[in-house]
Every structure is written in structure tokens, then in C-alpha cells.
Design a protein around this motif. Structure first.
Motif, PDB file in Angstrom:
ATOM      1  N   GLU A  97       0.819  -1.218   0.000  1.00  0.00           N
ATOM      2  CA  GLU A  97       0.000   0.000   0.000  1.00  0.00           C
ATOM      3  C   GLU A  97       0.850   1.264   0.000  1.00  0.00           C
ATOM      4  O   GLU A  97       0.354   2.342  -0.323  1.00  0.00           O
ATOM      5  N   GLU A  98       2.129   1.147   0.353  1.00  0.00           N
ATOM      6  CA  GLU A  98       3.038   2.295   0.294  1.00  0.00           C
ATOM      7  C   GLU A  98       3.667   2.446  -1.087  1.00  0.00           C
ATOM      8  O   GLU A  98       4.417   3.388  -1.333  1.00  0.00           O
ATOM      9  N   GLY A  99       3.365   1.511  -1.983  1.00  0.00           N
ATOM     10  CA  GLY A  99       3.906   1.576  -3.332  1.00  0.00           C
ATOM     11  C   GLY A  99       5.231   0.867  -3.512  1.00  0.00           C
ATOM     12  O   GLY A  99       5.819   0.911  -4.595  1.00  0.00           O
ATOM     13  N   LYS A 100       5.715   0.199  -2.484  1.00  0.00           N
ATOM     14  CA  LYS A 100       7.004  -0.488  -2.582  1.00  0.00           C
ATOM     15  C   LYS A 100       6.832  -1.866  -3.218  1.00  0.00           C
ATOM     16  O   LYS A 100       5.849  -2.558  -2.971  1.00  0.00           O
ATOM     17  N   LEU A 101       7.808  -2.230  -4.029  1.00  0.00           N
ATOM     18  CA  LEU A 101       7.748  -3.503  -4.739  1.00  0.00           C
ATOM     19  C   LEU A 101       7.833  -4.678  -3.767  1.00  0.00           C
ATOM     20  O   LEU A 101       8.720  -4.730  -2.911  1.00  0.00           O
ATOM     21  N   ILE A 102       6.891  -5.621  -3.932  1.00  0.00           N
ATOM     22  CA  ILE A 102       6.886  -6.843  -3.128  1.00  0.00           C
ATOM     23  C   ILE A 102       7.426  -8.020  -3.931  1.00  0.00           C
ATOM     24  O   ILE A 102       8.249  -8.796  -3.449  1.00  0.00           O
ATOM     25  N   GLY A 103       6.947  -8.157  -5.170  1.00  0.00           N
ATOM     26  CA  GLY A 103       7.420  -9.292  -5.953  1.00  0.00           C
ATOM     27  C   GLY A 103       6.734  -9.408  -7.293  1.00  0.00           C
ATOM     28  O   GLY A 103       6.056  -8.484  -7.759  1.00  0.00           O
ATOM     29  N   PHE A 104       6.901 -10.581  -7.913  1.00  0.00           N
ATOM     30  CA  PHE A 104       6.399 -10.850  -9.257  1.00  0.00           C
ATOM     31  C   PHE A 104       5.379 -11.987  -9.215  1.00  0.00           C
ATOM     32  O   PHE A 104       5.587 -12.984  -8.523  1.00  0.00           O
ATOM     33  N   TYR A 163      13.965  -1.233 -18.121  1.00  0.00           N
ATOM     34  CA  TYR A 163      13.477  -1.977 -19.278  1.00  0.00           C
ATOM     35  C   TYR A 163      12.469  -3.054 -18.890  1.00  0.00           C
ATOM     36  O   TYR A 163      11.962  -3.760 -19.759  1.00  0.00           O
ATOM     37  N   MET A 164      12.182  -3.179 -17.601  1.00  0.00           N
ATOM     38  CA  MET A 164      11.151  -4.100 -17.148  1.00  0.00           C
ATOM     39  C   MET A 164       9.851  -3.336 -16.931  1.00  0.00           C
ATOM     40  O   MET A 164       9.872  -2.118 -16.721  1.00  0.00           O
ATOM     41  N   PRO A 165       8.699  -4.025 -16.998  1.00  0.00           N
ATOM     42  CA  PRO A 165       7.422  -3.340 -16.786  1.00  0.00           C
ATOM     43  C   PRO A 165       7.400  -2.564 -15.470  1.00  0.00           C
ATOM     44  O   PRO A 165       7.745  -3.103 -14.423  1.00  0.00           O
ATOM     45  N   TYR A 166       7.017  -1.302 -15.551  1.00  0.00           N
ATOM     46  CA  TYR A 166       6.893  -0.377 -14.425  1.00  0.00           C
ATOM     47  C   TYR A 166       8.243   0.015 -13.812  1.00  0.00           C
ATOM     48  O   TYR A 166       8.276   0.741 -12.819  1.00  0.00           O
ATOM     49  N   GLY A 167       9.338  -0.435 -14.396  1.00  0.00           N
ATOM     50  CA  GLY A 167      10.645  -0.103 -13.837  1.00  0.00           C
ATOM     51  C   GLY A 167      10.921   1.392 -13.839  1.00  0.00           C
ATOM     52  O   GLY A 167      11.369   1.961 -12.842  1.00  0.00           O
ATOM     53  N   LYS A 168      10.638   2.038 -14.965  1.00  0.00           N
ATOM     54  CA  LYS A 168      10.882   3.474 -15.063  1.00  0.00           C
ATOM     55  C   LYS A 168       9.965   4.257 -14.135  1.00  0.00           C
ATOM     56  O   LYS A 168      10.374   5.239 -13.505  1.00  0.00           O
ATOM     57  N   LEU A 169       8.710   3.815 -14.026  1.00  0.00           N
ATOM     58  CA  LEU A 169       7.752   4.489 -13.152  1.00  0.00           C
ATOM     59  C   LEU A 169       8.187   4.413 -11.690  1.00  0.00           C
ATOM     60  O   LEU A 169       8.174   5.416 -10.967  1.00  0.00           O
ATOM     61  N   LEU A 170       8.591   3.228 -11.250  1.00  0.00           N
ATOM     62  CA  LEU A 170       9.026   3.069  -9.864  1.00  0.00           C
ATOM     63  C   LEU A 170      10.264   3.913  -9.576  1.00  0.00           C
ATOM     64  O   LEU A 170      10.393   4.495  -8.493  1.00  0.00           O
ATOM     65  N   PHE A 185      25.751  -4.591  -1.756  1.00  0.00           N
ATOM     66  CA  PHE A 185      24.350  -4.242  -1.928  1.00  0.00           C
ATOM     67  C   PHE A 185      23.656  -4.245  -0.574  1.00  0.00           C
ATOM     68  O   PHE A 185      23.543  -5.286   0.082  1.00  0.00           O
ATOM     69  N   LEU A 186      23.210  -3.066  -0.153  1.00  0.00           N
ATOM     70  CA  LEU A 186      22.475  -2.924   1.101  1.00  0.00           C
ATOM     71  C   LEU A 186      20.993  -2.988   0.762  1.00  0.00           C
ATOM     72  O   LEU A 186      20.396  -2.014   0.304  1.00  0.00           O
ATOM     73  N   ILE A 187      20.397  -4.138   0.986  1.00  0.00           N
ATOM     74  CA  ILE A 187      19.047  -4.415   0.507  1.00  0.00           C
ATOM     75  C   ILE A 187      17.990  -3.727   1.365  1.00  0.00           C
ATOM     76  O   ILE A 187      18.159  -3.557   2.581  1.00  0.00           O
ATOM     77  N   ASN A 188      16.904  -3.326   0.716  1.00  0.00           N
ATOM     78  CA  ASN A 188      15.786  -2.663   1.386  1.00  0.00           C
ATOM     79  C   ASN A 188      14.546  -3.541   1.219  1.00  0.00           C
ATOM     80  O   ASN A 188      13.831  -3.440   0.225  1.00  0.00           O
ATOM     81  N   ILE A 189      14.299  -4.412   2.177  1.00  0.00           N
ATOM     82  CA  ILE A 189      13.175  -5.349   2.092  1.00  0.00           C
ATOM     83  C   ILE A 189      11.913  -4.687   2.646  1.00  0.00           C
ATOM     84  O   ILE A 189      11.897  -4.231   3.790  1.00  0.00           O
ATOM     85  N   PRO A 190      10.851  -4.627   1.851  1.00  0.00           N
ATOM     86  CA  PRO A 190       9.620  -3.961   2.303  1.00  0.00           C
ATOM     87  C   PRO A 190       8.806  -4.838   3.250  1.00  0.00           C
ATOM     88  O   PRO A 190       8.991  -6.055   3.315  1.00  0.00           O
ATOM     89  N   LYS A 191       7.896  -4.200   3.949  1.00  0.00           N
ATOM     90  CA  LYS A 191       6.998  -4.930   4.840  1.00  0.00           C
ATOM     91  C   LYS A 191       5.831  -5.510   4.047  1.00  0.00           C
ATOM     92  O   LYS A 191       5.305  -4.871   3.143  1.00  0.00           O
ATOM     93  N   ILE A 192       5.450  -6.726   4.393  1.00  0.00           N
ATOM     94  CA  ILE A 192       4.303  -7.376   3.753  1.00  0.00           C
ATOM     95  C   ILE A 192       3.163  -7.401   4.758  1.00  0.00           C
ATOM     96  O   ILE A 192       3.240  -8.068   5.790  1.00  0.00           O
ATOM     97  N   ARG A 193       2.113  -6.664   4.432  1.00  0.00           N
ATOM     98  CA  ARG A 193       0.957  -6.613   5.324  1.00  0.00           C
ATOM     99  C   ARG A 193      -0.167  -7.482   4.766  1.00  0.00           C
ATOM    100  O   ARG A 193       0.061  -8.319   3.906  1.00  0.00           O
ATOM    101  N   SER A 194      -1.365  -7.261   5.218  1.00  0.00           N
ATOM    102  CA  SER A 194      -2.492  -8.132   4.851  1.00  0.00           C
ATOM    103  C   SER A 194      -3.073  -7.815   3.477  1.00  0.00           C
ATOM    104  O   SER A 194      -3.845  -8.600   2.938  1.00  0.00           O
ATOM    105  N   LYS A 195      -2.723  -6.656   2.904  1.00  0.00           N
ATOM    106  CA  LYS A 195      -3.252  -6.247   1.605  1.00  0.00           C
ATOM    107  C   LYS A 195      -2.105  -5.877   0.663  1.00  0.00           C
ATOM    108  O   LYS A 195      -1.105  -5.289   1.087  1.00  0.00           O
TER     109      LYS A 195
END
Length: 211
Positions: A97-104, A163-170, A185-195
Motif C-alpha cells: 500500500e506504500e507503493g514499494k515492490l513486493i514481488g512478481f 526496461y522491465m514493466p513499471y521499472g521506469k515508473l518506480l 548491496f544494502l538491501i531494502n526489504i519492504p513490509k508485507i501486510r495483509s493487503k
């Protein structure tokens, strides 16, 4: 047997050579004419296709939410590699819901499956101060294929490849995957909530770009 075949082939070639000499290159001219006539339609088709694609450039404009609240999908469960999502009917990428990428999206259906991006493999863009570098993410590491780049001196934000879908937008919205700093690489793992939210794949491809 092989010697006889080679001898016969040599005699035929030699005969054609002498005939061509005595006929003032008549055989060579005949073959040239035949092959030229046969290749001409292919040349015309090639030229027509090149002209068509040069004149017909397609620009695709994408509206994500159409000025309305996006549909929220229920997360049923989360495991190490991914998460199960209810009523995941189309392929694409999943954000929170914050707009952060979760996965594919890996599997669609009433109970779909999403692979977490940090458990996947895919191309990325490293945005440094004065340049953008193409990299490849795999197993919490990023490799840089360009041998001219000094990895130990490279620092910048890491984004999904443009060059991936929505890559430029993100990237334009500053939604990064982490920081690449001097080879690490200092990874930034997003939170996964119920939605979660689905951004549908607009490329028409049935295959995932990541593994």
C-alpha cells in the motif's frame, strides 16, 4: 568409395570451370541471373518491412489506477520464498500500500502465488551521481557485467530495471530496492501486510522476466 566420390566431384567442378572459361563466363552469368531473380522478392520484402517499422512507431501510454482507488488483494499466507494472494487473476508485479515492490506474479488463480523480489533474479538499474549502470540481482548480490565499471568505487540507489514493466515508473517515484555502495548491496526489504496491489503486466507476455 569415398575416393571415387571425391574424384567424380572434382571432375564435375573442373568440367564446369572449363565450360565457363570457353563460354566467356556464360555459366557464371547464368547462375548470377538465376540467383538474383530468386533473391529479389526477398529483398523487396525486407525493404518493405524495414520501411514499415521505421514509419510506424508505437507509443504506449499507461494509466495505472485511472484516478481511482486501486483494488486491494488479500494476502492469505507468507512463506520464505513468496506469498499466496486471493483472486490473483492476472500477471504483473505486486506492490504494498506504500507503493514499494513486493514481488512478481508467478501463478494466477483464485489462490495465486507471488515470488518475493529478493528471492528472484532480474536486471536492475544502479543510479549513481553522474551515470546509470545496468546490473543483475541474484541471491542478495548485484553483479555488474560492464568490465569498464570500477565496482569498488560505484555507489548509487538500486531500482528495478527501466526496461522491465513499471521499472521506469518506480524509479521516477523513488521506489528503490536498496543501495549499492562500493561493491556491496544494502538491501531494502519492504513490509508485507495483509493487503497488496497488482500492477498488471502491459507487455502481453505470459512469461515472467525473472526466474
Amino acid at each position: 568409395m569415398k575416393i571415387n566420390q571425391l574424384t567424380l566431384t572434382f571432375i564435375i567442378i573442373l568440367t564446369i570451370f572449363f565450360l565457363d572459361v570457353f563460354t566467356d563466363n556464360g555459366i557464371a552469368k547464368l547462375l548470377h541471373s538465376v540467383f538474383s531473380n530468386a533473391a529479389y522478392p526477398l529483398y523487396i520484402a525486407k525493404t518493405s518491412l524495414e520501411n514499415y517499422f521505421e514509419k510506424n512507431v508505437t507509443v504506449q501510454y499507461i494509466t495505472i489506477f485511472e484516478n481511482k482507488k486501486p483494488e486491494l488483494l488479500d494476502v492469505l499466507s507468507v512463506e520464505l520464498r513468496g506469498l499466496y494472494v486471493r483472486n490473483l487473476k492476472k500477471r504483473g508485479i505486486i506492490i504494498n500500500e506504500e507503493g514499494k515492490l513486493i514481488g512478481f506474479v508467478e501463478k494466477t488463480g483464485q489462490v495465486g502465488y507471488v515470488t518475493k523480489w529478493w528471492e528472484s533474479e532480474f536486471p536492475v538499474t544502479i543510479s549513481a551521481t553522474d551515470l546509470s549502470v545496468v546490473g543483475y540481482y541474484k541471491k542478495y548480490r548485484i553483479t555488474i557485467p560492464d568490465p569498464t565499471i570500477d565496482v569498488d568505487k560505484l555507489s548509487g540507489m538500486v531500482y528495478l530495471s527501466e526496461y522491465m514493466p513499471y521499472g521506469k515508473l518506480l524509479k521516477e517515484r523513488g521506489i528503490n530496492l536498496g543501495v549499492f555502495k562500493e561493491g556491496e548491496f544494502l538491501i531494502n526489504i519492504p513490509k508485507i501486510r495483509s493487503k497488496v496491489i497488482l500492477l498488471e503486466d502491459y507487455t502481453g507476455s505470459e512469461e515472467n522476466p525473472q526466474k
